[in-house]
Design a protein around this motif. Structure first.
Motif, PDB file in Angstrom:
ATOM      1  N   ASP A 159       0.860  -1.178   0.000  1.00 35.36           N
ATOM      2  CA  ASP A 159       0.000   0.000   0.000  1.00 35.36           C
ATOM      3  C   ASP A 159       0.902   1.234   0.000  1.00 35.36           C
ATOM      4  N   GLU A 160       0.703   2.120  -0.958  1.00 35.65           N
ATOM      5  CA  GLU A 160       1.558   3.306  -1.077  1.00 35.65           C
ATOM      6  C   GLU A 160       1.554   4.172   0.174  1.00 35.65           C
ATOM      7  N   SER A 161       0.514   4.055   0.991  1.00 32.47           N
ATOM      8  CA  SER A 161       0.424   4.895   2.183  1.00 32.47           C
ATOM      9  C   SER A 161       1.488   4.554   3.223  1.00 32.47           C
ATOM     10  N   VAL A 162       2.120   3.366   3.132  1.00 38.18           N
ATOM     11  CA  VAL A 162       3.148   3.011   4.111  1.00 38.18           C
ATOM     12  C   VAL A 162       4.518   3.559   3.737  1.00 38.18           C
ATOM     13  N   VAL A 163       4.688   3.983   2.476  1.00 39.61           N
ATOM     14  CA  VAL A 163       5.977   4.512   2.033  1.00 39.61           C
ATOM     15  C   VAL A 163       6.163   5.903   2.620  1.00 39.61           C
ATOM     16  N   LEU A 164       7.302   6.116   3.265  1.00 44.11           N
ATOM     17  CA  LEU A 164       7.637   7.384   3.919  1.00 44.11           C
ATOM     18  C   LEU A 164       6.627   7.737   5.001  1.00 44.11           C
ATOM     19  N   ASP A 165       6.079   6.705   5.651  1.00 41.32           N
ATOM     20  CA  ASP A 165       5.124   6.906   6.731  1.00 41.32           C
ATOM     21  C   ASP A 165       5.511   5.991   7.889  1.00 41.32           C
ATOM     22  N   ASP A 166       5.126   6.376   9.111  1.00 43.46           N
ATOM     23  CA  ASP A 166       5.487   5.610  10.300  1.00 43.46           C
ATOM     24  C   ASP A 166       4.400   4.641  10.743  1.00 43.46           C
ATOM     25  N   THR A 167       3.484   4.295   9.864  1.00 42.38           N
ATOM     26  CA  THR A 167       2.406   3.378  10.217  1.00 42.38           C
ATOM     27  C   THR A 167       2.970   2.061  10.749  1.00 42.38           C
ATOM     28  N   ASP A 168       2.228   1.430  11.659  1.00 39.40           N
ATOM     29  CA  ASP A 168       2.681   0.180  12.283  1.00 39.40           C
ATOM     30  C   ASP A 168       2.567  -1.018  11.357  1.00 39.40           C
ATOM     31  N   GLU A 169       1.687  -0.942  10.377  1.00 36.32           N
ATOM     32  CA  GLU A 169       1.482  -2.055   9.460  1.00 36.32           C
ATOM     33  C   GLU A 169       2.282  -1.833   8.186  1.00 36.32           C
ATOM     34  N   GLY A 170       2.876  -2.901   7.672  1.00 36.84           N
ATOM     35  CA  GLY A 170       3.632  -2.803   6.431  1.00 36.84           C
ATOM     36  C   GLY A 170       4.969  -3.496   6.561  1.00 36.84           C
ATOM     37  N   PRO A 171       5.722  -3.511   5.465  1.00 36.85           N
ATOM     38  CA  PRO A 171       7.022  -4.195   5.479  1.00 36.85           C
ATOM     39  C   PRO A 171       8.074  -3.389   6.249  1.00 36.85           C
ATOM     40  N   ASP A 172       9.076  -4.094   6.747  1.00 41.68           N
ATOM     41  CA  ASP A 172      10.218  -3.421   7.376  1.00 41.68           C
ATOM     42  C   ASP A 172      10.863  -2.491   6.354  1.00 41.68           C
ATOM     43  N   SER A 173      11.548  -1.468   6.845  1.00 37.88           N
ATOM     44  CA  SER A 173      12.165  -0.528   5.906  1.00 37.88           C
ATOM     45  C   SER A 173      13.401   0.125   6.499  1.00 37.88           C
ATOM     46  N   VAL A 174      14.170   0.727   5.601  1.00 35.02           N
ATOM     47  CA  VAL A 174      15.305   1.573   5.959  1.00 35.02           C
ATOM     48  C   VAL A 174      14.993   2.950   5.391  1.00 35.02           C
ATOM     49  N   ARG A 175      15.024   3.975   6.246  1.00 31.61           N
ATOM     50  CA  ARG A 175      14.738   5.349   5.820  1.00 31.61           C
ATOM     51  C   ARG A 175      15.973   6.194   6.099  1.00 31.61           C
ATOM     52  N   VAL A 176      16.483   6.829   5.039  1.00 30.95           N
ATOM     53  CA  VAL A 176      17.725   7.591   5.134  1.00 30.95           C
ATOM     54  C   VAL A 176      17.468   9.025   4.683  1.00 30.95           C
ATOM     55  N   PHE A 177      17.936   9.974   5.487  1.00 27.94           N
ATOM     56  CA  PHE A 177      17.833  11.397   5.169  1.00 27.94           C
ATOM     57  C   PHE A 177      19.202  11.867   4.695  1.00 27.94           C
ATOM     58  N   LEU A 178      19.263  12.435   3.475  1.00 28.75           N
ATOM     59  CA  LEU A 178      20.529  12.832   2.860  1.00 28.75           C
ATOM     60  C   LEU A 178      20.503  14.304   2.472  1.00 28.75           C
ATOM     61  N   SER A 179      21.610  14.982   2.718  1.00 24.94           N
ATOM     62  CA  SER A 179      21.743  16.335   2.186  1.00 24.94           C
ATOM     63  C   SER A 179      21.807  16.216   0.663  1.00 24.94           C
ATOM     64  N   ALA A 180      21.601  17.336  -0.023  1.00 26.80           N
ATOM     65  CA  ALA A 180      21.678  17.308  -1.489  1.00 26.80           C
ATOM     66  C   ALA A 180      23.047  16.802  -1.938  1.00 26.80           C
ATOM     67  N   GLU A 181      24.085  17.189  -1.233  1.00 32.17           N
ATOM     68  CA  GLU A 181      25.440  16.751  -1.602  1.00 32.17           C
ATOM     69  C   GLU A 181      25.611  15.250  -1.377  1.00 32.17           C
ATOM     70  N   GLN A 182      25.111  14.741  -0.249  1.00 26.86           N
ATOM     71  CA  GLN A 182      25.196  13.297   0.000  1.00 26.86           C
ATOM     72  C   GLN A 182      24.406  12.514  -1.048  1.00 26.86           C
ATOM     73  N   ALA A 183      23.251  13.039  -1.428  1.00 32.24           N
ATOM     74  CA  ALA A 183      22.423  12.362  -2.432  1.00 32.24           C
ATOM     75  C   ALA A 183      23.132  12.330  -3.778  1.00 32.24           C
ATOM     76  N   ARG A 184      23.740  13.450  -4.165  1.00 32.05           N
ATOM     77  CA  ARG A 184      24.477  13.513  -5.437  1.00 32.05           C
ATOM     78  C   ARG A 184      25.679  12.565  -5.388  1.00 32.05           C
ATOM     79  N   ASP A 185      26.371  12.509  -4.248  1.00 31.85           N
ATOM     80  CA  ASP A 185      27.515  11.598  -4.107  1.00 31.85           C
ATOM     81  C   ASP A 185      27.070  10.138  -4.211  1.00 31.85           C
ATOM     82  N   PHE A 186      25.922   9.819  -3.600  1.00 34.93           N
ATOM     83  CA  PHE A 186      25.390   8.456  -3.699  1.00 34.93           C
ATOM     84  C   PHE A 186      25.147   8.102  -5.167  1.00 34.93           C
TER      85      PHE A 186
END
Length: 197
Positions: A119-146
């Protein structure tokens, strides 16, 4: 059992790397912060899509909000391999990407493969139901480097055949452009031997 969301708000490292030989590589994303390490397995195509979408997102944020962009041609400084041990937390199924305007950063979310549709509602959301996930916050520079490192890792695979552009195995491959003759990798015919081209 409720889902587990591994959050990295200021990662020391967020990279893609591989394990194995070209043609048989496994792709991993790793997030590291203050000694905490998470590795997730994904497909090469997922890495490529994520890198492309990150660049597109940065350009869109710059266009719409005037956010500063890092250099267009970044120098990849982190060329170190994956941290070991590479223990797979899960295989990535769904990926999410967003912009946190308050923190001025890119948010990448990697969700575990599930048997059913996510369900798209679980993406980037803290809902208790849904698959396990890894959420990473990146600066613009870190994102470009990635994204820049991801492009290097993707291109470090097998060389393409100069005739058909398919990947070459170390033993060569059956090239459609040579009517089925097996092409070797950098092997020239001996004197007096007929060429297979």
């Amino acid at each position: 059992m409720s889902r587990v969301i591994h959050v990295f708000r200021n990662p020391d490292r967020f990279i893609v790397g591989t394990v194995g030989e070209p043609g048989d590589r496994a792709f991993y994303l790793q997030a590291v912060q203050e000694g905490r390490l998470i590795s997730v397995l994904l497909e090469k195509q997922q890495v490529q899509v994520l890198a492309e979408r990150i660049i597109a997102l940065l350009e869109e944020v710059h266009r719409r909000f005037g956010a500063e962009l890092p250099d267009d041609d970044p120098i990849v400084e982190d060329l170190e391999p994956l941290a070991v041990p590479v223990d797979e937390e899960f295989r990535v199924g769904t990926m999410g990407l967003g912009w946190d305007a308050d923190a001025s950063c890119v948010v990448v979310e990697l969700l575990a493969v599930t048997e059913g549709e996510v369900d798209e509602s679980v993406v980037l959301d803290d809902t208790d139901e849904g698959p396990d996930s890894v959420r990473v916050f990146l600066s613009a520079e870190q994102a470009r480097d990635f994204a820049a490192r991801a492009e290097l890792v993707i291109s470090a695979g097998r060389l393409p055949c100069p005739l058909c552009n398919e990947p070459l195995d170390p033993e060569g491959h059956v090239c459609v452009r040579t009517n089925g003759y097996r092409r070797g990798v950098g092997i020239a015919p001996s004197a007096g031997e007929p060429s297979q081209d």
